[in-house]
Design an enzyme around this catalytic site. Structure first.
Site, PDB file in Angstrom:
ATOM      1  N   THR A 333      -1.167   7.908   4.869  1.00  0.00           N
ATOM      2  CA  THR A 333      -2.422   8.011   5.613  1.00  0.00           C
ATOM      3  C   THR A 333      -2.266   9.050   6.714  1.00  0.00           C
ATOM      4  OG1 THR A 333      -4.067   6.790   6.918  1.00  0.00           O
ATOM      5  CG2 THR A 333      -1.788   6.102   7.172  1.00  0.00           C
ATOM      6  N   HIS A 385       9.730  -6.154   6.426  1.00  0.00           N
ATOM      7  CA  HIS A 385      11.150  -6.406   6.664  1.00  0.00           C
ATOM      8  C   HIS A 385      11.708  -7.490   5.732  1.00  0.00           C
ATOM      9  CE1 HIS A 385      14.815  -5.819   8.629  1.00  0.00           C
ATOM     10  NE2 HIS A 385      14.485  -6.037   9.898  1.00  0.00           N
TER      11      HIS A 385
END
Length: 422
Positions: A333, A385
């Protein structure tokens, strides 16, 4: 009488309902076959609904209605003849509407007389000459103003509440015009697409262990390549040489170096992809869309630019399909096109990572012990994560930085002309 029941077609796999965003025709209109009659919103895209046959249309759903795939939304009387001169009433309609609009200013021009009863009511109150009313005194005391500095509009110069309010505005650095401006509000129902985007973004924040790591890249070499080969590249390939092809190539290289970034979680399992389907965030009239470059790892610079241009035009024109936005293993993006200097992009589920580009600023940096001015860009990568460790995330972003800092040596194998297909 032959009547066709028009049903909502399936926009794509897993989509079971859509919302009637806009009817492009009115009940009782004559429509031609393949004429767009409505825009429908799914949770992935806005699509046009074309008439399946010619005839007089009868609407069976209202704008804003949520309808199931396969549900009848309108009827078309195929035996009905096309009205002669049907275009004439449509042309006359604006003229009939213009007359009341032209008269509106005359009706709205005089809120002033309405103020006279209020002023008269204030003037009839019996307060000492030149003194503020209790309400006015309270306002002046709160603002720390002296009544002697305020001109009264009441009888014999009495200070009214309105006088005190108007006098207090300049004292605060404002003005009476802005203080008495419109305070209206507008409530608009969110489209299915916007509601789905909101749900997905909230779910990402709640269901992933999202972290963001940052770095900066030196755009000097890319600037040089674009300036040197811009015209030749456009003549040869029919598209411009932009930044996105460099970042797409840098990302696909880094994904192959760090495969866990190119993976997703499916329950208790990790799914690794051997291909790089890159979602490119594109801003369109209906909001942010993410069309996908399939197997971007095998694309040339020209192919990346041509595909992005084609997809961006489809988004702009509302022609993008659900299939063209489905999937994707990683997203890029570019908030820099809107002036963003730094941000933390949100992961596009079920992907595990997203790269955010930002604006390019000439900044002083140290190069070989010397301070020089370079076009620099901050880049950010948000990642899940649960599946990507810090080592992989930082290593991935460093790999992207290396490729952008040195595109000829890393992305073009040392031959810039051959690398650009010239």
């Amino acid at each position: 009488m032959s009547v066709l029941e028009m049903k909502v077609p399936s926009p794509g796999e897993s989509i079971t309902e859509v919302e009637i965003a806009t009817w492009l025709v009115k009940d009782g209109d004559y429509v031609e076959k393949d004429q767009p009659i409505a825009e429908v919103d799914s949770d992935k895209a806005t699509l046009e609904l074309p008439a399946e046959q010619s005839g007089i249309i009868t609407l069976k759903a209202e704008e804003g209605d949520v309808v199931q795939v396969g549900q009848v939304v309108c009827l078309i009387d195929m035996d009905a003849a096309k009205p002669e001169g049907s275009a004439a009433p449509a042309a006359e309609t604006p003229k009939q509407e213009e007359a009341p609009k032209a008269a509106e200013p005359a009706k709205q021009e005089a809120p002033k007389p309405a103020a006279q009863p209020v002023a008269a009511a204030v003037a009839t109150q019996t307060y000492a000459t030149g003194a503020p009313s209790p309400a006015a005194k309270k306002i002046l005391d709160e603002k720390g103003m002296d009544a002697a500095q305020v001109s009264g509009s009441g009888r014999d110069g009495r200070i009214t509440k309105s006088d005190a309010e108007l006098a207090a505005v300049p004292a605060l650095g404002g003005n009476p015009v802005t203080a008495t401006g419109s305070r209206s509000t507008t409530t608009t129902k969110l489209s299915v697409l916007r509601r789905k985007i909101a749900q997905r973004l909230v779910s990402v924040k709640n269901e992933t262990a999202m972290l963001t790591t940052f770095n900066e890249v030196d755009m000097s070499e890319i600037f040089r390549l674009r300036k040197q080969y811009k015209e030749e590249f456009a003549q040869r390939h029919g598209v411009g040489l932009g930044f996105m092809s460099f970042f797409t190539k840098a990302v696909t290289r880094a994904l192959q170096m760090y495969p866990d970034v190119n993976a997703s979680i499916d329950g208790d399992f990790k799914v690794n992809y051997d291909f790089c389907d890159i979602s490119i965030a594109v801003s369109g009239p209906k909001g942010l869309m993410v069309p996908v470059l399939r197997n971007a790892e095998n694309m040339s610079f020209a192919s990346v630019e041509a595909n992005i241009k084609d997809l961006a035009i489809k988004v702009r024109d509302g022609k993008i399909t659900v299939d063209e936005m489905t999937g994707g293993t990683f997203t890029i993006t570019n908030g820099g096109t809107f002036g963003s200097m730094m941000s933390t992009p949100i992961i596009n589920p079920p992907q595990s990572a997203i790269l955010g580009m930002h604006n390019i600023i000439q900044r002083p940096v140290a190069v070989d012990g010397q301070v020089v001015i370079r076009p620099m860009m901050y880049v950010a990568m948000s990642y899940d994560h649960r599946i990507i460790d810090g080592k992989e995330s930082v290593g991935f972003l460093v790999a992207v930085k290396e490729a952008i800092d040195n595109p000829v040596g890393i992305l073009m194998n040392g031959d810039e002309r051959k690398g650009l297909g010239l």
